[in-house]
Write a protein that holds these residues in place. Structure first.
Motif, short mmCIF file in Angstrom:
data_model
loop_
_atom_site.label_atom_id
_atom_site.label_comp_id
_atom_site.label_asym_id
_atom_site.label_seq_id
_atom_site.Cartn_x
_atom_site.Cartn_y
_atom_site.Cartn_z
N PRO A 114 0.81 -1.22 0.00
CA PRO A 114 0.00 0.00 0.00
C PRO A 114 0.85 1.27 0.00
CG PRO A 114 -0.07 -1.07 2.16
CD PRO A 114 0.85 -1.89 1.31
N THR A 115 1.53 1.50 -1.11
CA THR A 115 2.43 2.66 -1.19
C THR A 115 1.83 3.82 -1.99
OG1 THR A 115 3.45 1.33 -2.90
CG2 THR A 115 4.70 1.62 -0.88
N GLY A 116 0.63 3.61 -2.51
CA GLY A 116 0.01 4.67 -3.31
C GLY A 116 -1.28 4.10 -3.88
N GLU B 50 6.34 -8.04 -14.32
CA GLU B 50 7.75 -8.20 -14.73
C GLU B 50 8.75 -7.63 -13.70
OE1 GLU B 50 8.55 -9.65 -17.86
OE2 GLU B 50 10.59 -9.54 -17.07
N ASP B 51 8.39 -6.48 -13.10
CA ASP B 51 9.34 -5.79 -12.20
C ASP B 51 9.68 -6.59 -10.93
OD1 ASP B 51 6.72 -5.37 -11.26
OD2 ASP B 51 7.32 -3.60 -10.16
N GLN B 52 8.82 -7.54 -10.59
CA GLN B 52 9.09 -8.31 -9.36
C GLN B 52 9.81 -9.63 -9.64
OE1 GLN B 52 8.97 -7.46 -6.34
NE2 GLN B 52 7.83 -5.56 -6.44
N GLN C 196 9.03 4.59 -19.16
CA GLN C 196 9.07 4.42 -17.71
C GLN C 196 7.85 3.62 -17.24
OE1 GLN C 196 9.73 8.24 -15.67
NE2 GLN C 196 8.44 7.37 -14.04
N LYS C 197 8.08 2.71 -16.30
CA LYS C 197 6.99 1.86 -15.80
C LYS C 197 5.91 2.68 -15.11
CE LYS C 197 6.85 -0.37 -11.90
NZ LYS C 197 6.73 -1.28 -10.75
N MET C 198 4.65 2.32 -15.34
CA MET C 198 3.57 2.95 -14.57
C MET C 198 3.69 2.45 -13.13
SD MET C 198 -0.56 2.82 -15.21
CE MET C 198 -0.58 3.61 -16.81
N SER C 199 3.82 3.38 -12.20
CA SER C 199 4.18 3.00 -10.84
C SER C 199 3.37 3.81 -9.85
CB SER C 199 5.67 3.29 -10.68
OG SER C 199 6.13 2.77 -9.50
N LYS C 200 2.84 3.16 -8.81
CA LYS C 200 1.96 3.91 -7.90
C LYS C 200 2.69 4.94 -7.06
CE LYS C 200 1.14 -0.30 -5.36
NZ LYS C 200 2.44 -0.71 -4.83
N SER C 201 4.00 4.74 -6.83
CA SER C 201 4.69 5.73 -6.00
C SER C 201 5.33 6.85 -6.84
CB SER C 201 5.75 5.05 -5.14
OG SER C 201 6.75 4.51 -5.96
N ASP C 202 5.19 6.75 -8.16
CA ASP C 202 5.72 7.80 -9.03
C ASP C 202 4.64 8.08 -10.07
OD1 ASP C 202 7.26 9.54 -10.39
OD2 ASP C 202 8.72 8.10 -11.15
N1 AQP Z 1 3.41 -1.03 -14.53
C1 AQP Z 1 3.15 -2.27 -14.17
N2 AQP Z 1 2.76 -3.17 -15.10
C2 AQP Z 1 2.47 -4.45 -14.73
N3 AQP Z 1 2.53 -4.89 -13.46
C3 AQP Z 1 2.89 -4.02 -12.50
N4 AQP Z 1 3.05 -4.14 -11.18
C4 AQP Z 1 3.44 -2.95 -10.67
N5 AQP Z 1 3.55 -2.05 -11.65
C5 AQP Z 1 3.23 -2.68 -12.81
C6 AQP Z 1 2.79 -5.36 -10.43
O1 AQP Z 1 1.86 -5.05 -9.41
C7 AQP Z 1 2.16 -5.83 -8.24
C8 AQP Z 1 2.24 -4.86 -7.07
O2 AQP Z 1 3.52 -4.79 -6.58
P1 AQP Z 1 3.99 -3.97 -5.34
O3 AQP Z 1 2.89 -3.29 -4.66
O4 AQP Z 1 4.82 -4.88 -4.52
O5 AQP Z 1 4.90 -2.87 -5.93
P2 AQP Z 1 5.70 -2.66 -7.24
O6 AQP Z 1 5.99 -3.90 -7.97
O7 AQP Z 1 6.90 -1.87 -6.89
O8 AQP Z 1 4.61 -1.81 -7.97
P3 AQP Z 1 4.53 -0.24 -8.09
O9 AQP Z 1 3.14 0.10 -8.50
O10 AQP Z 1 5.64 0.22 -8.96
O11 AQP Z 1 4.74 0.22 -6.61
P4 AQP Z 1 5.77 1.24 -5.99
O12 AQP Z 1 5.64 2.47 -6.83
O13 AQP Z 1 5.32 1.40 -4.61
O14 AQP Z 1 7.14 0.61 -6.07
C9 AQP Z 1 3.44 -6.60 -8.54
O15 AQP Z 1 3.12 -7.92 -8.94
C10 AQP Z 1 4.04 -5.82 -9.67
O16 AQP Z 1 4.90 -6.58 -10.46
#
Ligand code: AQP
Length: 329
Positions: free
Chosen positions: A11-13, A148-150, A194-200
């Motif tokens: 829950p970071t965003g 993919e990012d995890q 750039q990846k769509m990201s909840k904290s950015d």
């Molecule tokens: N852009 C993305 N496309 C596909 N999958 C995504 N995930 C995150 N961004 C994308 C997947 O969502 C899950 C949530 O993972 P998380 O909450 O552990 O954080 P994360 O991977 O770091 O995702 P965020 O949104 O980028 O969070 P912040 O900004 O807090 O670091 C995971 O399965 C992730 O792969």
């Protein structure tokens, strides 16, 4: 054969369309055949600064989104990481089996720490993959559905299992990251590199956005030169991202999307993408609205913590015994 499945979201965003397509959308499909554990990684959320009331709100939101995505608490164990203390206890043991050099090489840590002042980087952010490994290994999870990012973090967990089992015997279960063919890396609509990201949140589509706002954001998405609807991540990252979104929602391949829109202009295609996102998220958001203010959230978490703890306790005890911690029942 029935397998253990585990995944979580921190829950970071506010959750994004990337979180939905890369993770959330896939969880429920496992629950009829497998034993599924889906948690809220609230301890992980503390690795970056966050206000207490924001953390509480985002945590409840994620539970509501889990339930809205058809996760059934009678089939899937839904719980809070912080409510099952075995996560932290296993973390304390496993941190001795991953090395600083390995953690230093993690792309997510490198990317995040580049954006931060060196003196503001907490130990928790650096050691994040150890806690993530503990999350996975505590439930003997064989399948870990992630975006993919995890993947890199799950690979590191696999290295840890190898190392640990070589030393102590067959104690930990080897997990496998499962990454969907399309939608595993949704990019920002304003910068498709750039990846769509909840904290950015630049260029994000949020699951809580009004449907009209979602339409506007997709219509304004950055596209590429040329006019062809072609999946070519290198030369056409903007259009490729929209193709991925469409393909992922419609459960078709990127080739199918190219074929379907081969005679369309960008504007027409964007409209189709916006409509398909709205058709998917509209009913989903409605279910979220019905759940968010109900006690179902607390009930689900209370029941989930009990179920999760039962399994977590057994694994922790197995690991404690294996490494030689004196076990007094
Ligand atoms: N852009 C993305 N496309 C596909 N999958 C995504 N995930 C995150 N961004 C994308 C997947 O969502 C899950 C949530 O993972 P998380 O909450 O552990 O954080 P994360 O991977 O770091 O995702 P965020 O949104 O980028 O969070 P912040 O900004 O807090 O670091 C995971 O399965 C992730 O792969």
């Amino acid at each position: 054969m029935k397998k253990r499945v585990l995944s979580g979201i921190k829950p970071t965003g506010n959750l994004t369309l990337g979180n939905y397509l890369g993770a959330l959308k896939h969880f429920a499909k496992y629950q009829d055949e497998h034993e599924v554990f889906i948690f809220i990684a609230d301890l992980h959320a503390l690795t970056l600064p966050i206000e207490p009331e924001v953390l509480r709100k985002l945590t409840r939101d994620i539970v509501a989104f889990y339930l809205a995505s058809n996760l059934d608490p009678s089939k899937t164990t839904i719980f809070l990481q912080s409510q099952v203390s075995e996560h932290s206890e296993l973390n304390a043991i496993l941190q001795n089996y991953l090395y600083m050099g390995e953690l230093n090489r993690m792309t997510q840590f490198k990317d995040l720490s580049l954006k931060m002042k060196q003196s503001a980087i907490g130990l928790g952010l650096f050691a994040y993959p150890v806690l993530m490994a503990s999350d996975i290994l505590l439930y003997d999870a064989q399948i870990v559905p992630v975006g993919e990012d995890q993947k890199q973090h799950v690979e590191l967990t696999r290295d840890l299992v190898d190392r640990f089992n070589k030393r102590y015997g067959n104690i930990l279960v080897m997990p496998e990251p499962v990454i969907s063919k399309v939608g595993a890396r949704i990019m920002s609509l304003s910068n498709p590199l750039q990846k769509m990201s909840k904290s950015d949140p630049k260029g994000d589509v949020f699951l809580l956005d009004d449907l009209k706002v979602i339409e506007k954001k997709i219509m304004a998405a950055v596209t590429d030169s040329g006019s062809e609807i072609k999946y070519d991540v290198k030369n056409k990252p903007g259009i490729s991202n929209l193709i991925s979104i469409y393909a992922s929602i419609e459960n078709i391949t990127t080739k199918d999307v190219e074929e379907k829109f081969k005679n369309s202009q960008y504007g027409e295609f964007k409209k189709a993408v916006a409509m398909c996102v709205i058709n998917e998220l509209g009913p989903f958001k409605k279910r979220y609205e019905e759940i968010i203010n109900s006690s179902l959230i607390e009930e689900t978490l209370a029941e989930g913590a009990l179920k999760a703890k039962k399994i977590a306790k057994q694994t922790l005890s197995r690991v404690q015994k294996a490494v030689g911690l004196l076990h007094v029942e």
